[in-house]
Write an enzyme that holds these catalytic residues in place. Structure first.
Site, PDB file in Angstrom:
ATOM      1  N   ASP A   1     -25.770  -0.498  -3.242  1.00 19.62           N
ATOM      2  CA  ASP A   1     -27.126   0.064  -3.281  1.00 19.62           C
ATOM      3  C   ASP A   1     -27.102   1.567  -3.005  1.00 19.62           C
ATOM      4  O   ASP A   1     -27.814   2.337  -3.661  1.00 19.62           O
ATOM      5  CB  ASP A   1     -28.031  -0.639  -2.257  1.00 19.62           C
ATOM      6  CG  ASP A   1     -28.392  -2.062  -2.695  1.00 19.62           C
ATOM      7  OD1 ASP A   1     -28.230  -2.379  -3.881  1.00 19.62           O
ATOM      8  OD2 ASP A   1     -28.820  -2.848  -1.824  1.00 19.62           O
TER       9      ASP A   1
ATOM     10  N   ASN B   1     -12.567   4.794  -2.094  1.00 18.51           N
ATOM     11  CA  ASN B   1     -11.789   3.571  -1.874  1.00 18.51           C
ATOM     12  C   ASN B   1     -12.497   2.826  -0.754  1.00 18.51           C
ATOM     13  O   ASN B   1     -12.281   3.103   0.428  1.00 18.51           O
ATOM     14  CB  ASN B   1     -10.342   3.880  -1.491  1.00 18.51           C
ATOM     15  CG  ASN B   1      -9.514   2.605  -1.347  1.00 18.51           C
ATOM     16  OD1 ASN B   1     -10.067   1.498  -1.375  1.00 18.51           O
ATOM     17  ND2 ASN B   1      -8.213   2.751  -1.197  1.00 18.51           N
TER      18      ASN B   1
ATOM     19  N   TYR C   1       0.803  -1.238   0.000  1.00 19.27           N
ATOM     20  CA  TYR C   1       0.000   0.000   0.000  1.00 19.27           C
ATOM     21  C   TYR C   1       0.829   1.277   0.000  1.00 19.27           C
ATOM     22  O   TYR C   1       0.269   2.373   0.001  1.00 19.27           O
ATOM     23  CB  TYR C   1      -0.942  -0.007   1.212  1.00 19.27           C
ATOM     24  CG  TYR C   1      -1.904  -1.167   1.184  1.00 19.27           C
ATOM     25  CD1 TYR C   1      -2.802  -1.309   0.132  1.00 19.27           C
ATOM     26  CD2 TYR C   1      -1.916  -2.131   2.192  1.00 19.27           C
ATOM     27  CE1 TYR C   1      -3.678  -2.386   0.082  1.00 19.27           C
ATOM     28  CE2 TYR C   1      -2.795  -3.204   2.159  1.00 19.27           C
ATOM     29  CZ  TYR C   1      -3.666  -3.326   1.099  1.00 19.27           C
ATOM     30  OH  TYR C   1      -4.539  -4.376   1.045  1.00 19.27           O
TER      31      TYR C   1
ATOM     32  N   ARG D   1     -10.268 -10.534  -4.806  1.00 25.83           N
ATOM     33  CA  ARG D   1     -10.186  -9.072  -4.964  1.00 25.83           C
ATOM     34  C   ARG D   1     -10.535  -8.627  -6.381  1.00 25.83           C
ATOM     35  O   ARG D   1     -10.688  -7.433  -6.642  1.00 25.83           O
ATOM     36  CB  ARG D   1      -8.789  -8.568  -4.600  1.00 25.83           C
ATOM     37  CG  ARG D   1      -8.464  -8.713  -3.128  1.00 25.83           C
ATOM     38  CD  ARG D   1      -7.134  -8.091  -2.786  1.00 25.83           C
ATOM     39  NE  ARG D   1      -6.595  -8.681  -1.572  1.00 25.83           N
ATOM     40  CZ  ARG D   1      -6.908  -8.284  -0.331  1.00 25.83           C
ATOM     41  NH1 ARG D   1      -7.725  -7.273  -0.153  1.00 25.83           N
ATOM     42  NH2 ARG D   1      -6.400  -8.894   0.715  1.00 25.83           N
TER      43      ARG D   1
ATOM     44  N   HIS E   1      -8.205   2.405  -5.906  1.00 28.21           N
ATOM     45  CA  HIS E   1      -7.459   1.479  -5.044  1.00 28.21           C
ATOM     46  C   HIS E   1      -5.979   1.803  -5.137  1.00 28.21           C
ATOM     47  O   HIS E   1      -5.469   2.048  -6.242  1.00 28.21           O
ATOM     48  CB  HIS E   1      -7.684   0.024  -5.464  1.00 28.21           C
ATOM     49  CG  HIS E   1      -9.119  -0.368  -5.379  1.00 28.21           C
ATOM     50  ND1 HIS E   1      -9.733  -0.616  -4.176  1.00 28.21           N
ATOM     51  CD2 HIS E   1     -10.067  -0.497  -6.327  1.00 28.21           C
ATOM     52  CE1 HIS E   1     -11.006  -0.899  -4.392  1.00 28.21           C
ATOM     53  NE2 HIS E   1     -11.238  -0.823  -5.689  1.00 28.21           N
ATOM     54  N   LEU E   2      -5.321   1.763  -3.994  1.00 25.16           N
ATOM     55  CA  LEU E   2      -3.881   2.021  -3.970  1.00 25.16           C
ATOM     56  C   LEU E   2      -3.128   0.912  -4.693  1.00 25.16           C
ATOM     57  O   LEU E   2      -2.231   1.158  -5.496  1.00 25.16           O
ATOM     58  CB  LEU E   2      -3.412   2.092  -2.513  1.00 25.16           C
ATOM     59  CG  LEU E   2      -3.963   3.284  -1.726  1.00 25.16           C
ATOM     60  CD1 LEU E   2      -3.952   2.979  -0.239  1.00 25.16           C
ATOM     61  CD2 LEU E   2      -3.167   4.531  -2.031  1.00 25.16           C
ATOM     62  N   SER E   3      -3.497  -0.325  -4.373  1.00 25.05           N
ATOM     63  CA  SER E   3      -2.861  -1.481  -5.001  1.00 25.05           C
ATOM     64  C   SER E   3      -3.655  -1.863  -6.255  1.00 25.05           C
ATOM     65  O   SER E   3      -4.700  -1.274  -6.533  1.00 25.05           O
ATOM     66  CB  SER E   3      -2.845  -2.663  -4.027  1.00 25.05           C
ATOM     67  OG  SER E   3      -4.174  -3.104  -3.776  1.00 25.05           O
TER      68      SER E   3
ATOM     69  N   HIS F   1     -15.286  -5.613  -2.068  1.00 27.91           N
ATOM     70  CA  HIS F   1     -15.460  -6.985  -2.553  1.00 27.91           C
ATOM     71  C   HIS F   1     -16.623  -7.712  -1.889  1.00 27.91           C
ATOM     72  O   HIS F   1     -16.872  -8.874  -2.195  1.00 27.91           O
ATOM     73  CB  HIS F   1     -14.161  -7.771  -2.292  1.00 27.91           C
ATOM     74  CG  HIS F   1     -12.933  -7.001  -2.658  1.00 27.91           C
ATOM     75  ND1 HIS F   1     -12.669  -6.613  -3.952  1.00 27.91           N
ATOM     76  CD2 HIS F   1     -11.910  -6.494  -1.906  1.00 27.91           C
ATOM     77  CE1 HIS F   1     -11.527  -5.918  -3.978  1.00 27.91           C
ATOM     78  NE2 HIS F   1     -11.057  -5.839  -2.748  1.00 27.91           N
TER      79      HIS F   1
HETATM   80  O1  CA2 Z   1      -5.579  -1.269  -2.732  1.00 19.48           O
HETATM   81  C1  CA2 Z   1      -6.512  -0.748  -2.126  1.00 19.48           C
HETATM   82  O2  CA2 Z   1      -6.633   0.459  -1.976  1.00 19.48           O
HETATM   83  C2  CA2 Z   1      -7.537  -1.653  -1.436  1.00 19.48           C
HETATM   84  O3  CA2 Z   1      -8.809  -1.027  -1.526  1.00 19.48           O
HETATM   85  C3  CA2 Z   1      -7.102  -1.770   0.004  1.00 19.48           C
HETATM   86  C4  CA2 Z   1      -7.953  -2.744   0.823  1.00 19.48           C
HETATM   87  C5  CA2 Z   1      -8.080  -4.083   0.111  1.00 19.48           C
HETATM   88  O4  CA2 Z   1      -8.997  -4.907   0.814  1.00 19.48           O
HETATM   89  C6  CA2 Z   1      -8.559  -3.929  -1.312  1.00 19.48           C
HETATM   90  O5  CA2 Z   1      -8.573  -5.198  -1.927  1.00 19.48           O
HETATM   91  C7  CA2 Z   1      -7.642  -3.014  -2.104  1.00 19.48           C
HETATM   92  C8  CA2 Z   1      -7.330  -2.986   2.195  1.00 19.48           C
HETATM   93  C9  CA2 Z   1      -6.997  -1.758   2.967  1.00 19.48           C
HETATM   94  C10 CA2 Z   1      -6.200  -2.170   4.160  1.00 19.48           C
HETATM   95  O6  CA2 Z   1      -5.268  -1.167   4.421  1.00 19.48           O
HETATM   96  C11 CA2 Z   1      -4.192  -1.492   5.178  1.00 19.48           C
HETATM   97  C12 CA2 Z   1      -3.225  -0.529   5.267  1.00 19.48           C
HETATM   98  C13 CA2 Z   1      -2.101  -0.789   6.004  1.00 19.48           C
HETATM   99  C14 CA2 Z   1      -1.950  -1.986   6.663  1.00 19.48           C
HETATM  100  C15 CA2 Z   1      -2.929  -2.943   6.564  1.00 19.48           C
HETATM  101  C16 CA2 Z   1      -4.052  -2.703   5.831  1.00 19.48           C
END
Ligand code: CA2
Length: 154
Positions: free
Chosen positions: A87, A74, A23, A111, A100-102, A80
């Site tokens: 809705d 986000n 991230y 995902r 999404h960051l990733s 998911h």
């Molecule tokens: O890539 C993204 O922005 C996501 O939305 C991030 C979600 C993930 O469930 C999506 O599939 C993709 C998770 C966010 C969790 O963020 C964290 C940040 C730091 C440490 C742990 C989790």
């Protein structure tokens, strides 16, 4: 000045503290600062929020329906899983950009399914914090085009 809600879902408050290889190293507060700076440049009022609660996210999306011209979202893990978020998004009349960051498509198979995408006008993923800025540029352009159209009709 049009208002844009930038809403963030669960665990994004932990950004910069864990899993930086996925991230990135930026905290959510740093991303908020970049969004506010982009907002100043683009003439947008930015309301930036994060919640770990699904119902609160739904409430904010509903609030955006009366308070915001566009939505950048986000939804993190709720992307998911949440029919409730979908809705709520379907009631929002303005442009919606999913961020999404990733890049969820090169991660676990679960995902690759996004409820948010079913309501989003555009999707930006895999570009880290820059994705939020690009999303704001996209909504600014859409809102400008919309205003130009209304002006022409008047
Ligand atoms: O890539 C993204 O922005 C996501 O939305 C991030 C979600 C993930 O469930 C999506 O599939 C993709 C998770 C966010 C969790 O963020 C964290 C940040 C730091 C440490 C742990 C989790």
């Amino acid at each position: 000045m049009p208002t844009v809600f930038v809403l963030n879902g669960p665990n994004l408050n932990l950004l910069g503290q864990r899993e930086p290889e996925i991230y990135g190293r930026h905290s959510l507060e740093e991303i908020a600062a970049r969004c506010r700076e982009a907002g100043r440049r683009l003439g947008l009022e930015i309301v930036f929020r994060q919640t770990n609660a699904e119902g609160e996210l739904v409430n904010w999306i509903q609030e955006a329906g009366t308070e915001a011209a566009a939505l950048v979202l986000n939804a993190a893990g709720y992307t998911h899983t949440s029919v409730a978020v979908l809705d709520a998004l379907r009631t929002f009349p303005g442009p919606i950009v999913e961020v999404h960051l990733s890049n969820p498509y090169r991660r676990e198979a679960f995902r690759a399914r996004s409820y948010v995408s079913l309501a989003a006008d555009g999707i930006i993923c895999g570009l880290g914090a820059t994705g939020y800025v690009l999303a704001l540029e996209a909504v600014a352009e859409r809102l400008r085009n919309r205003r130009d159209e209304t002006d022409r009709e008047a």
